[in-house]
Enzyme design. Structure first.
Site, PDB file in Angstrom:
ATOM      1  N   ASP A   1      -6.337  14.001  20.014  1.00 47.64           N
ATOM      2  CA  ASP A   1      -7.772  14.155  20.840  1.00 47.64           C
ATOM      3  C   ASP A   1      -7.427  13.566  22.316  1.00 47.64           C
ATOM      4  OD1 ASP A   1     -10.507  13.814  21.175  1.00 47.64           O
ATOM      5  OD2 ASP A   1     -10.608  11.918  20.514  1.00 47.64           O
TER       6      ASP A   1
ATOM      7  N   CYS B   1       4.668  -7.776 -11.567  1.00 45.85           N
ATOM      8  CA  CYS B   1       5.221  -6.552 -11.071  1.00 45.85           C
ATOM      9  C   CYS B   1       4.775  -5.416 -11.445  1.00 45.85           C
ATOM     10  CB  CYS B   1       6.685  -6.358 -11.093  1.00 45.85           C
ATOM     11  SG  CYS B   1       7.555  -5.791 -12.884  1.00 45.85           S
TER      12      CYS B   1
END
Length: 794
Positions: A491, A109
């Site tokens: 776009d 971790c």
């Protein structure tokens, strides 16, 4: 663009050992990745505030009117992540000189990553550290002479490291359920003896021996790391459990000490098993591509080879019902392919001669012969896996907040426990043993397991959910930030429209018609721009052989020019004709009429006049209207930014349902438009194909690449990759982000709420160590299973 942690980790065989820090899933385990991906060795980069991609493109899927033919389009793309950790390189199957790969079972971790970084900080010779937390491996780039000292330093810090020769040799680990079951049985026996025969001297010592055996079986690794942490004055979960169990044994609560350690180990194992669901959801990508491919030999025979051995350009045979082993181009046959494992698109796609096919797709009907277009390590599936690997290392803002909070919370509760142990007897006259017991209960409650694991498992589950739908999100930061999108710039070509324009009409305005078409074909054939390609396809039947073009050049945002037979010609948009002073009132009216119909106009001109007019149109995608309606329902303002003319932009926007359309925009104009949207609406995203519109993509808070499958540039350029061309994936991403954020704070509230309740009970003397362990581990499991809810599609 917002934070992108350019982090690549090479997976090694999975480590399934339960977490030693209360966070068994701090990283997604892609450790089953086959050695075929090992060739992707990536250098480690450190990013502070900007990350720049510079690419040269030969194909612009941008706006028709921005007619940037054969352009060199620099893609500046900035990223910033204040919390970004140095990139994790892929550990190759054959490690290069100066690189060592260590397997560290005790590391899984972010908290332990930080401890290792701190322990190795004294080595100035270390060039980079690469952490693969899910696989529990550490890649160290340092001189060979330093590696022994590095391993010794890791061991002294409580992290025993085994050096590996290759990434493929990393060992796997079992959860040790038999050992933990034995520890629990011994702890129960000790508890029974203490309850039944506590006053009988001989049995008292037998019970203590059973308790010691239970603690040794269940807590050896915890003690090993706990004492190492205490020696370095670090307060982590292992240190807290070590002090709590040792203290309980010392004050005569040895049955409870044994039970606490056994329950802690079992709960950790259960937690790790639960988190494996999140890991498996992503690592399942690894099973999509077969290990073998049927390859044609030089003599025309067919043989089965490992995909790693198949060379670029080889011919591969795919039988009906088989999975595609490698990216390729169809050279013979036709079939329908299920591309859902790669693009998330559930409807099969017809493939025929010349079509691209992705590794991991499922051939449903006819037999196909493919020419391999990418080796195994460079396939679309491999790049997807690398993108997901990269995402697991990028921590969300909420996770960074939790990490900072936990760093303060744990020492604070430790100080409170010390104050209880010393203060209650001195101030209130509480018996020392009773005060010490209360302090030990507080230490168990102080373990930040649930709090630390609350965010990563939720984020990983969200990333896995998105990946299964063909949405690759490059990190927890983007997953969390998408909920803030208030404006979306789009776009046009390939995003709102299909990106496959067709020549609608060709009008000859002056000169010889055949000659004009031949010249137009010659210029258009030199460009990969969609409009140019549409013109070239449309004219090819009339003039199949292009003429030689000299001094060919692209005019950014305008078109192209070249010399044919000693004469200069221009093939470009409305803007170009205006700038050259060749647009008459009659021509202007004609262009306006065509543009209002949603057609894009390209003009052929020489130095004195316009010779021909070519009208090209592109269809709106069937999904665009539904996607934009969903975005509007979410309160997102939509704007089309296009280099196409304003009339065409407005016609397309009206048909698709876009709020605002802005045409005739050069790249710098699009950048300014994004800046304006950010001031007006706040968090603004840009959607395109990840290749053109570089300034606007760089300025936007988040970038979405449409149709990213098979596009290397799109993989690099955007923060979220939509593997197919379905615009509906964007509102899905926003919705997933909102669900993820809600679950993140639910988990944090659950973890802190349970802690607060039991802290109060402990201070009032109403909580036991048993209750503390159940509260801590129960909270951990609760937040894990709550986070795993994101794996369900909605």
């Amino acid at each position: 663009m917002r934070p992108m942690e350019n982090k690549h980790t090479h997976p090694s065989p999975a480590a399934t050992e339960p977490s030693d820090c209360g966070s068994a899933a701090c990283a997604v385990d892609l450790s089953q990745l086959r050695p075929k991906l090992a060739a992707h060795e990536q250098p480690t980069h450190k990013h502070t505030h900007k990350h720049t991609h510079s690419h040269t493109h030969s194909q612009n899927k941008g706006e028709c009117c921005q007619h940037d033919h054969d352009h060199a389009d620099g893609h500046g793309h900035k990223h910033a992540d204040a919390a970004a950790t140095p990139a994790t390189p892929l550990a190759p199957s054959s490690l290069p000189p100066g690189t060592a790969l260590y397997h560290i079972p005790a590391m899984d971790c972010a908290a332990e990553e930080a401890e290792i970084r701190h322990a190795l900080a004294a080595f100035a010779s270390i060039q980079s550290l690469g952490f693969a937390l899910g696989a529990r491996t550490l890649t160290v780039q340092a001189p060979e002479g330093e590696q022994t000292a590095i391993a010794q330093t890791l061991a002294q810090a409580g992290f025993k490291a085994t050096r590996l020769q290759t990434a493929a040799t990393a060992p796997t680990h079992s959860a040790g359920y038999g050992r933990m079951g034995a520890a629990l049985a011994l702890a129960l026996a000790a508890e029974g003896l203490h309850f039944a025969l506590a006053e009988q001297g001989a049995w008292h010592y037998v019970g203590m021996a059973l308790a010691l055996a239970a603690i040794a079986l269940a807590g050896f690794s915890t003690y090993q790391k706990g004492w190492a942490a205490l020696r370095q004055f670090r307060l982590n979960i292992n240190a807290l459990m070590t002090v709590a169990v040792t203290g309980a044994f010392a004050i005569g609560q040895w049955p409870e000490a044994a039970m606490v350690m056994a329950l802690y180990a079992i709960a950790e194992a259960i937690e790790a098993r639960a988190v494996d669901r999140a890991r498996g959801a992503i690592s399942g990508l690894l099973d999509l591509s077969p290990l073998q491919a049927e390859v044609q030999t030089a003599g025309g025979l067919w043989q089965s080879l490992a995909v790693e051995q198949v060379a670029l350009g080889s011919m591969v045979r795919i039988k009906p019902g088989a999975r595609v082993p490698l990216d390729g181009v169809v050279r013979q046959g036709s079939s329908a392919l299920d591309q859902s494992p790669v693009t998330g698109e559930s409807i099969p796609v017809d493939k025929t001669l010349g079509d691209a096919v992705f590794a991991g797709s499922i051939n449903q009907t006819g037999e196909l012969l493919l020419q391999v277009s990418a080796i195994a390590a460079d396939s679309t599936l491999a790049r997807i896996i690398h993108a997901v690997e990269q995402a697991q290392g990028s921590r969300a803002p909420t996770q960074r907040f939790v990490d900072r909070f936990a760093a303060i919370y744990t020492p604070a509760v430790f100080a409170l426990a010390l104050a209880v142990a010393l203060g209650l007897p001195l101030i209130l006259g509480t018996p020392w043993l009773a005060a010490a017991y209360k302090a030990l209960v507080l230490l168990v409650i102080a373990c930040p397991c649930a709090l630390v694991i609350a965010t990563p498992v939720t984020v990983v589950s969200g990333l896995a959910n998105a990946a299964r739908q063909g949405i690759l999100i490059k990190g927890g930061a983007y997953l969390e930030q998408a909920r803030n999108i208030r404006a979306l710039a789009l776009d046009k070509t390939g995003t709102i429209t299909e990106g496959k324009p067709q020549l609608q009409q060709a009008q000859i305005l002056a000169g010889d018609a055949a000659q004009a078409k031949h010249i137009a074909l010659s210029l258009a054939a030199r460009s990969d721009h969609p409009v140019s390609q549409a013109i070239a396809r449309g004219l090819q039947t009339d003039s199949p052989t292009p003429l030689a073009v000299e001094d060919f050049a692209a005019l950014t945002g305008r078109g192209t020019q070249g010399r044919i037979a000693g004469q200069d010609y221009w093939l470009g948009n409305h803007r170009l004709v205006h700038e050259r002073g060749l647009c008459s009132p009659a021509l202007e009216a004609q262009l306006l009429a065509l543009e209002e119909q949603g057609q894009t106009i390209t003009l052929l001109a020489d130095s004195t006049q316009v010779l021909a007019l070519f009208a090209v149109a592109d269809r709106i995608k069937a999904t665009s209207q539904a996607a934009l309606a969903q975005l509007h329902a979410m309160g997102v303002h939509t704007v089309m930014l296009t280099g196409d003319n304003q009339a065409t932009a407005q016609a397309v926007a009206a048909q698709a349902g876009i709020d605002d359309a802005r045409g005739n925009l050069l790249p710098e104009d699009k950048l300014a438009a994004i800046q304006t949207l950010q001031k007006q609406y706040g968090h603004t995203a840009m959607t395109g194909d990840g290749i053109n519109d570089a300034p606007a993509l760089a300025q936007a808070d988040m970038g979405f690449a449409m149709g990213a499958a098979g596009s290397d540039i799109a993989m690099e350029a955007a923060d979220v990759l939509i593997m197919n061309d379905d615009l509906r994936r964007i509102p899905q991403t926003i919705a997933l982000s909102r669900r993820t954020y809600a679950l993140l704070w639910q988990n944090i509230a659950l973890a802190l709420g349970i802690k607060a309740v039991f802290l109060a009970l402990a201070l009032m003397g109403m909580a036991t160590m048993w209750m503390a362990v159940f509260a801590d581990m129960g909270a951990s499991l609760l937040v894990v299973f709550n986070g795993l809810r994101l794996l369900r599609k909605q």
